[in-house]
Design a protein around this motif. Structure first.
Motif, PDB file in Angstrom:
ATOM      1  N   GLY A  48      50.628  -4.448   0.203  1.00 24.91           N
ATOM      2  CA  GLY A  48      49.783  -4.352   1.398  1.00 24.91           C
ATOM      3  C   GLY A  48      50.625  -4.523   2.643  1.00 24.91           C
ATOM      4  O   GLY A  48      51.628  -3.844   2.823  1.00 24.91           O
ATOM      5  N   TRP A  49      50.223  -5.473   3.496  1.00 26.24           N
ATOM      6  CA  TRP A  49      50.933  -5.751   4.736  1.00 26.24           C
ATOM      7  C   TRP A  49      51.084  -7.246   4.920  1.00 26.24           C
ATOM      8  O   TRP A  49      50.277  -8.032   4.443  1.00 26.24           O
ATOM      9  CB  TRP A  49      50.170  -5.200   5.948  1.00 26.24           C
ATOM     10  CG  TRP A  49      50.147  -3.720   6.001  1.00 26.24           C
ATOM     11  CD1 TRP A  49      51.073  -2.896   6.575  1.00 26.24           C
ATOM     12  CD2 TRP A  49      49.152  -2.865   5.443  1.00 26.24           C
ATOM     13  NE1 TRP A  49      50.702  -1.586   6.399  1.00 26.24           N
ATOM     14  CE2 TRP A  49      49.535  -1.538   5.717  1.00 26.24           C
ATOM     15  CE3 TRP A  49      47.978  -3.086   4.734  1.00 26.24           C
ATOM     16  CZ2 TRP A  49      48.781  -0.453   5.313  1.00 26.24           C
ATOM     17  CZ3 TRP A  49      47.228  -2.013   4.326  1.00 26.24           C
ATOM     18  CH2 TRP A  49      47.633  -0.708   4.624  1.00 26.24           C
ATOM     19  N   VAL A  50      52.103  -7.614   5.699  1.00 24.36           N
ATOM     20  CA  VAL A  50      52.296  -8.984   6.150  1.00 24.36           C
ATOM     21  C   VAL A  50      52.248  -8.936   7.671  1.00 24.36           C
ATOM     22  O   VAL A  50      52.927  -8.122   8.297  1.00 24.36           O
ATOM     23  CB  VAL A  50      53.645  -9.559   5.668  1.00 24.36           C
ATOM     24  CG1 VAL A  50      53.891 -10.930   6.265  1.00 24.36           C
ATOM     25  CG2 VAL A  50      53.675  -9.620   4.158  1.00 24.36           C
ATOM     26  N   ARG A  51      51.412  -9.788   8.254  1.00 27.18           N
ATOM     27  CA  ARG A  51      51.267  -9.826   9.715  1.00 27.18           C
ATOM     28  C   ARG A  51      51.642 -11.218  10.211  1.00 27.18           C
ATOM     29  O   ARG A  51      51.189 -12.215   9.669  1.00 27.18           O
ATOM     30  CB  ARG A  51      49.829  -9.523  10.118  1.00 27.18           C
ATOM     31  CG  ARG A  51      49.611  -9.619  11.627  1.00 27.18           C
ATOM     32  CD  ARG A  51      48.178  -9.374  12.007  1.00 27.18           C
ATOM     33  NE  ARG A  51      47.833  -8.004  11.691  1.00 27.18           N
ATOM     34  CZ  ARG A  51      46.600  -7.601  11.394  1.00 27.18           C
ATOM     35  NH1 ARG A  51      45.612  -8.457  11.349  1.00 27.18           N
ATOM     36  NH2 ARG A  51      46.362  -6.345  11.122  1.00 27.18           N
TER      37      ARG A  51
ATOM     38  N   SER B  10      41.404  -6.392   3.398  1.00 28.26           N
ATOM     39  CA  SER B  10      40.966  -7.765   3.164  1.00 28.26           C
ATOM     40  C   SER B  10      42.123  -8.714   3.420  1.00 28.26           C
ATOM     41  O   SER B  10      43.274  -8.416   3.105  1.00 28.26           O
ATOM     42  CB  SER B  10      40.444  -7.945   1.734  1.00 28.26           C
ATOM     43  OG  SER B  10      41.481  -7.777   0.809  1.00 28.26           O
ATOM     44  N   GLU B  11      41.799  -9.849   4.013  1.00 33.18           N
ATOM     45  CA  GLU B  11      42.796 -10.857   4.330  1.00 33.18           C
ATOM     46  C   GLU B  11      42.919 -11.779   3.132  1.00 33.18           C
ATOM     47  O   GLU B  11      41.962 -12.408   2.716  1.00 33.18           O
ATOM     48  CB  GLU B  11      42.345 -11.631   5.563  1.00 33.18           C
ATOM     49  CG  GLU B  11      43.412 -12.488   6.166  1.00 33.18           C
ATOM     50  CD  GLU B  11      42.956 -13.062   7.482  1.00 33.18           C
ATOM     51  OE1 GLU B  11      42.840 -14.285   7.538  1.00 33.18           O
ATOM     52  OE2 GLU B  11      42.711 -12.297   8.426  1.00 33.18           O
ATOM     53  N   GLN B  12      44.114 -11.862   2.553  1.00 34.28           N
ATOM     54  CA  GLN B  12      44.307 -12.629   1.326  1.00 34.28           C
ATOM     55  C   GLN B  12      44.765 -14.054   1.579  1.00 34.28           C
ATOM     56  O   GLN B  12      44.716 -14.868   0.700  1.00 34.28           O
ATOM     57  CB  GLN B  12      45.304 -11.912   0.414  1.00 34.28           C
ATOM     58  CG  GLN B  12      44.822 -10.567  -0.034  1.00 34.28           C
ATOM     59  CD  GLN B  12      43.531 -10.663  -0.832  1.00 34.28           C
ATOM     60  OE1 GLN B  12      43.384 -11.513  -1.685  1.00 34.28           O
ATOM     61  NE2 GLN B  12      42.592  -9.791  -0.536  1.00 34.28           N
TER      62      GLN B  12
ATOM     63  N   ASP C  54      41.353  -2.734  -0.002  1.00 35.68           N
ATOM     64  CA  ASP C  54      40.433  -2.745  -1.134  1.00 35.68           C
ATOM     65  C   ASP C  54      39.408  -1.632  -0.922  1.00 35.68           C
ATOM     66  O   ASP C  54      39.557  -0.814  -0.024  1.00 35.68           O
ATOM     67  CB  ASP C  54      39.780  -4.118  -1.328  1.00 35.68           C
ATOM     68  CG  ASP C  54      38.942  -4.556  -0.131  1.00 35.68           C
ATOM     69  OD1 ASP C  54      38.606  -3.720   0.728  1.00 35.68           O
ATOM     70  OD2 ASP C  54      38.614  -5.754  -0.064  1.00 35.68           O
ATOM     71  N   ASP C  55      38.366  -1.587  -1.725  1.00 35.56           N
ATOM     72  CA  ASP C  55      37.364  -0.515  -1.631  1.00 35.56           C
ATOM     73  C   ASP C  55      36.616  -0.507  -0.307  1.00 35.56           C
ATOM     74  O   ASP C  55      36.109   0.521   0.117  1.00 35.56           O
ATOM     75  CB  ASP C  55      36.357  -0.637  -2.773  1.00 35.56           C
ATOM     76  CG  ASP C  55      37.011  -0.394  -4.121  1.00 35.56           C
ATOM     77  OD1 ASP C  55      38.081   0.251  -4.160  1.00 35.56           O
ATOM     78  OD2 ASP C  55      36.462  -0.859  -5.130  1.00 35.56           O
ATOM     79  N   THR C  56      36.530  -1.651   0.367  1.00 39.12           N
ATOM     80  CA  THR C  56      35.776  -1.734   1.617  1.00 39.12           C
ATOM     81  C   THR C  56      36.672  -1.696   2.848  1.00 39.12           C
ATOM     82  O   THR C  56      36.178  -1.724   3.957  1.00 39.12           O
ATOM     83  CB  THR C  56      34.940  -3.031   1.652  1.00 39.12           C
ATOM     84  OG1 THR C  56      35.832  -4.152   1.577  1.00 39.12           O
ATOM     85  CG2 THR C  56      33.961  -3.076   0.504  1.00 39.12           C
TER      86      THR C  56
END
Length: 61
Positions: free
Chosen positions: A24-27, A49-51, A44-46
């Motif tokens: 994903g990404w790292v911010r 999402s912040e993990q 994700d499907d929507t």
């Protein structure tokens, strides 16, 4: 989410940089108190999402 150091909303923190990773990404964001938060974002499907948010040391007051 909120800054773990001062409680300020992390979505109002200044974005320092965003980097694509294999998951994903790292911010990196800078809070008004000087703390830097690291967010792991995934698709994700929507949408995005912040993990997780991890605060690092900032300037001491």
């Amino acid at each position: 989410m909120r800054c773990t150091r001062c409680g300020w909303p992390t979505d109002e923190a200044r974005t320092l940089s965003t980097h694509h990773t294999s998951e994903g990404w790292v911010r990196y964001r800078l809070c008004v108190c000087g703390a830097v938060s690291i967010q792991h974002l995934e698709l994700d499907d929507t949408g995005v999402s912040e993990q997780g948010v991890h605060a690092t040391a900032g300037s001491e007051s």
